[in-house]
Design an enzyme around this catalytic site. Structure first.
Site, PDB file in Angstrom:
ATOM      1  N   CYS A  73      23.274  -3.872  62.049  1.00 42.90           N
ATOM      2  CA  CYS A  73      22.046  -4.568  62.427  1.00 42.90           C
ATOM      3  C   CYS A  73      22.021  -4.860  63.928  1.00 42.90           C
ATOM      4  O   CYS A  73      22.989  -5.395  64.473  1.00 42.90           O
ATOM      5  CB  CYS A  73      21.950  -5.875  61.643  1.00 42.90           C
ATOM      6  N   CYS A  79      21.138 -13.436  65.344  1.00 40.13           N
ATOM      7  CA  CYS A  79      20.342 -13.952  64.220  1.00 40.13           C
ATOM      8  C   CYS A  79      21.201 -14.844  63.315  1.00 40.13           C
ATOM      9  O   CYS A  79      22.394 -14.636  63.183  1.00 40.13           O
ATOM     10  CB  CYS A  79      19.817 -12.751  63.433  1.00 40.13           C
ATOM     11  N   CYS A  82      22.518 -13.433  58.524  1.00 40.34           N
ATOM     12  CA  CYS A  82      23.784 -12.967  57.901  1.00 40.34           C
ATOM     13  C   CYS A  82      24.968 -13.517  58.689  1.00 40.34           C
ATOM     14  O   CYS A  82      24.844 -13.806  59.867  1.00 40.34           O
ATOM     15  CB  CYS A  82      23.928 -11.454  57.999  1.00 40.34           C
ATOM     16  N   CYS A 160      15.254  -5.704  59.323  1.00 40.78           N
ATOM     17  CA  CYS A 160      16.197  -6.624  58.684  1.00 40.78           C
ATOM     18  C   CYS A 160      16.631  -6.036  57.345  1.00 40.78           C
ATOM     19  O   CYS A 160      15.803  -5.638  56.534  1.00 40.78           O
ATOM     20  CB  CYS A 160      15.541  -7.986  58.484  1.00 40.78           C
ATOM     21  N   GLN A 283      13.931 -17.500  42.222  1.00 41.20           N
ATOM     22  CA  GLN A 283      15.157 -16.964  42.830  1.00 41.20           C
ATOM     23  C   GLN A 283      14.806 -15.841  43.804  1.00 41.20           C
ATOM     24  O   GLN A 283      14.003 -14.971  43.482  1.00 41.20           O
ATOM     25  CB  GLN A 283      16.094 -16.438  41.739  1.00 41.20           C
ATOM     26  N   TYR A 312      16.309 -28.962  36.232  1.00 40.41           N
ATOM     27  CA  TYR A 312      15.954 -28.318  37.510  1.00 40.41           C
ATOM     28  C   TYR A 312      15.456 -26.898  37.179  1.00 40.41           C
ATOM     29  O   TYR A 312      15.982 -25.912  37.659  1.00 40.41           O
ATOM     30  CB  TYR A 312      17.149 -28.249  38.478  1.00 40.41           C
ATOM     31  N   GLU A 333      11.636 -30.503  35.796  1.00 40.70           N
ATOM     32  CA  GLU A 333      11.488 -30.033  37.178  1.00 40.70           C
ATOM     33  C   GLU A 333      10.594 -31.009  37.937  1.00 40.70           C
ATOM     34  O   GLU A 333       9.607 -31.496  37.393  1.00 40.70           O
ATOM     35  CB  GLU A 333      10.876 -28.616  37.142  1.00 40.70           C
ATOM     36  N   ASP A 382      20.762 -26.522  37.209  1.00 43.76           N
ATOM     37  CA  ASP A 382      20.674 -25.588  38.340  1.00 43.76           C
ATOM     38  C   ASP A 382      20.068 -26.351  39.522  1.00 43.76           C
ATOM     39  O   ASP A 382      18.942 -26.091  39.933  1.00 43.76           O
ATOM     40  CB  ASP A 382      19.778 -24.393  37.943  1.00 43.76           C
ATOM     41  N   CYS A 409      24.081 -22.985  43.812  1.00 44.72           N
ATOM     42  CA  CYS A 409      24.103 -22.158  45.028  1.00 44.72           C
ATOM     43  C   CYS A 409      25.006 -22.813  46.074  1.00 44.72           C
ATOM     44  O   CYS A 409      25.059 -22.358  47.207  1.00 44.72           O
ATOM     45  CB  CYS A 409      22.695 -21.950  45.566  1.00 44.72           C
TER      46      CYS A 409
HETATM   47  C1  LIG Z   1      17.988 -24.017  42.650  1.00 44.29           C
HETATM   48  S1  LIG Z   1      16.370 -24.301  42.076  1.00 44.29           S
HETATM   49  C2  LIG Z   1      16.522 -23.714  40.426  1.00 44.29           C
HETATM   50  C3  LIG Z   1      15.240 -23.325  39.740  1.00 44.29           C
HETATM   51  C4  LIG Z   1      15.359 -22.511  38.471  1.00 44.29           C
HETATM   52  N1  LIG Z   1      16.419 -22.975  37.606  1.00 44.29           N
HETATM   53  C5  LIG Z   1      15.489 -21.026  38.752  1.00 44.29           C
HETATM   54  O1  LIG Z   1      16.517 -20.417  38.463  1.00 44.29           O
HETATM   55  O2  LIG Z   1      14.531 -20.454  39.283  1.00 44.29           O
HETATM   56  C6  LIG Z   1      16.372 -26.030  41.931  1.00 44.29           C
HETATM   57  C7  LIG Z   1      15.080 -26.631  41.424  1.00 44.29           C
HETATM   58  O3  LIG Z   1      15.277 -28.031  41.280  1.00 44.29           O
HETATM   59  C8  LIG Z   1      14.078 -28.704  41.622  1.00 44.29           C
HETATM   60  N2  LIG Z   1      14.467 -30.099  41.918  1.00 44.29           N
HETATM   61  C9  LIG Z   1      15.013 -30.591  43.045  1.00 44.29           C
HETATM   62  N3  LIG Z   1      15.308 -31.887  42.899  1.00 44.29           N
HETATM   63  C10 LIG Z   1      14.946 -32.236  41.649  1.00 44.29           C
HETATM   64  C11 LIG Z   1      15.005 -33.440  40.899  1.00 44.29           C
HETATM   65  N4  LIG Z   1      15.504 -34.565  41.426  1.00 44.29           N
HETATM   66  N5  LIG Z   1      14.556 -33.449  39.632  1.00 44.29           N
HETATM   67  C12 LIG Z   1      14.034 -32.306  39.085  1.00 44.29           C
HETATM   68  N6  LIG Z   1      13.962 -31.122  39.741  1.00 44.29           N
HETATM   69  C13 LIG Z   1      14.399 -31.078  41.011  1.00 44.29           C
HETATM   70  C14 LIG Z   1      13.516 -27.883  42.765  1.00 44.29           C
HETATM   71  O4  LIG Z   1      12.144 -28.081  42.920  1.00 44.29           O
HETATM   72  C15 LIG Z   1      13.871 -26.448  42.321  1.00 44.29           C
HETATM   73  O5  LIG Z   1      12.818 -25.892  41.573  1.00 44.29           O
END
Ligand SMILES: C[S@@+](CC[C@H](N)C(=O)[O-])C[C@H]1O[C@@H](n2cnc3c(N)ncnc32)[C@H](O)[C@@H]1O
Length: 454
Positions: A73, A79, A82, A160, A283, A312, A333, A382, A409
């Site tokens: 790159c 940048c 990466c 990119c 994602q 989440y 969520e 998540d 993540c």
């Molecule tokens: C890493 S993403 C995961 C989304 C989903 N599981 C996916 O795989 O697409 C985390 C999610 O948590 C939500 N979030 C963040 N803080 C939160 C909270 N306190 N209560 C509920 N959801 C929350 C965000 O809006 C986001 O959609």
């Protein structure tokens, strides 16, 4: 020996830091050296000294790692996208596994062996969402590009290898349009100027494109002409104007005005179709998202009797993937629009055993358990990078689901939270998945099972 700024040293790189930088010790003092690789002997210049560690700049490689490759790159050195493009892809997978293993071995009571990272067959152009900052470069020209490492200087984008090629083409076309029509661009210091960001989401399997123009104001000059260009030339399905007049690093503001189409696109993951809106999380690497979800479901060993909490849940992807394996899913969520999409996604995919609730997991979980008396057999979490809050951890410990599946993540916060869950849970498996090739980030799925009482 005292480490001094602006002095040169010859050091051996003994490990990698969390951002993929090389680590050396000078008389037990830790030095982080970006671009240096484990196993190398290098000459460095100390550029910053703090109380317990320092930063060095790589000047010369004296003994080179066999895994070092020439970066492909042109903007890699500047940048911030990466940080591992100088390393053979297979080796980056080992580095990510070791990074997670180090955290696990340092923190958890149980000595869990982290599995090898699942990589991508083709780790190029994998992102389905691009967020290009728009501004003025040092030469006073309007640019659409990428932020330089650890700064807000915008460097022009070249080809990119992370972004989808179509989103780059569209961003280039918008750049040309704003220069030709002399449309003003945002200046972070004066807080003046109109266009701030271009966000492009692409449905990789449906080829549907959403283009979000983030503006500091209301009216875009030549708005209709710009929209027509995007629709006619790139078959953009929806164009959204997002108003963000705040002095903030957060890219999207709260107000969306649909300029063309319905304001959303669809994508397909596995056997399911998902509706994606401007504000909802989806994602960024759909190929690996499918791998991740299937592994999470397999590792959870779900049964038709199970009540599953998908905490989440974003637009409901994991819960919808898992729905055919369990009796009932509850998805929670915080973003209302995402819950609206999640409900729509359940409807489109004809999933009837799923209920979505908008709200903060911290509060909704308490409510589900205490007021509604719903008890999960399996909880999948998540969370965002900051991990779980203590109320949620305590709620899980109190209701004792037989399994907790932790998707993350950020392995640092995942391991921190699992340490607290170890009070009642045993960590069985940890599987890293390479969701973000050539960056230092890694996604993990971990399965914890309730300890048998003796
Ligand atoms: C890493 S993403 C995961 C989304 C989903 N599981 C996916 O795989 O697409 C985390 C999610 O948590 C939500 N979030 C963040 N803080 C939160 C909270 N306190 N209560 C509920 N959801 C929350 C965000 O809006 C986001 O959609």
């Amino acid at each position: 020996m005292e480490i001094k700024k602006n002095e040169e040293y010859i050091v051996n790189i003994i490990d990698y830091g969390m951002e993929g930088e090389g680590i050396a010790k000078i008389e037990n003092f830790t030095v982080f050296i970006p671009n240096a690789m484990k196993g190398e002997k290098v000459k460095i210049l100390i550029v910053k000294v703090l109380s317990s560690y320092a930063y060095g700049k790589l000047l010369e490689i004296i003994e080179q790692s066999p895994y070092r490759i020439e970066s492909d790159c042109a903007t890699y050195q500047r940048c911030g996208g990466c940080s591992l493009r100088h390393i053979d892809y297979e080796e980056t997978l080992n580095i990510k596994q070791n990074m997670v293993q180090n955290l696990v071995s340092k923190t958890l009571n149980k000595n869990v062996k982290v599995k090898p990272t699942i990589g991508m067959g083709n780790p190029y152009h994998y992102r389905n969402k691009a967020q290009f900052p728009v501004g003025i470069n040092k030469q006073n020209e309007k640019v659409v590009g990428v932020f330089a490492k650890r700064t807000h200087e915008i460097i022009p984008m070249q080809d990119c290898f992370l972004q989808n090629t179509m989103s780059q083409e569209i961003a280039f076309a918008i750049q040309k349009f704003i220069i030709e029509k002399d449309i003003s661009v945002y200046n972070e210091e004066t807080r003046e100027g109109l266009l701030r960001h271009i966000v492009i989401k692409v449905g990789i399997r449906t080829h549907e494109i959403m283009c979000i123009l983030v503006v500091n104001g209301n009216k875009i000059p030549y708005e209709q002409e710009l929209v027509e260009m995007l629709v006619k030339r790139y078959n953009v399905k929806t164009v959204v104007k997002n108003i963000n007049t705040k002095n903030t690093n957060v890219i999207l503001g709260e107000e969306n005005i649909v300029l063309h189409g319905d304001g959303y696109i669809y994508d397909i993951l596995g056997d399911y179709t998902f509706k994606i809106s401007p504000m909802s999380f989806y994602q960024v690497n759909p190929v690996q998202a499918e791998v991740l979800y299937n592994i999470a479901i397999e590792m959870a060993n779900l049964s038709k009797e199970d009540i599953l909490f998908d905490l989440y849940c974003g637009i409901g992807t994991i819960g919808i993937f898992a729905s055919s394996y369990v009796k009932k899913v509850y998805g929670v969520e915080i973003v209302e629009q995402a819950i609206y999409d999640a409900k729509e996604n359940a409807r489109i995919n004809q999933i009837e055993n799923i209920e979505f609730i908008a709200g903060d997991v911290e509060k909704v979980l308490t409510n589900l358990i205490e007021k509604k008396q719903v008890y999960p057999d399996v909880v999948m979490v998540d969370p965002p990078r900051k991990g779980l809050d203590n109320t949620t951890i305590n709620n899980i410990l109190a209701v004792e689901p037989k399994k907790v599946v932790y998707i993350s993540c950020n392995p640092a916060t995942m391991v921190r939270d699992m340490k607290l869950l170890e009070e009642k849970y045993e960590v069985n498996e940890i599987q890293p998945v390479d969701m973000f090739p050539f960056t230092s980030h890694v996604e993990c799925v971990a399965v914890l099972s309730l300890k048998e009482l003796t």
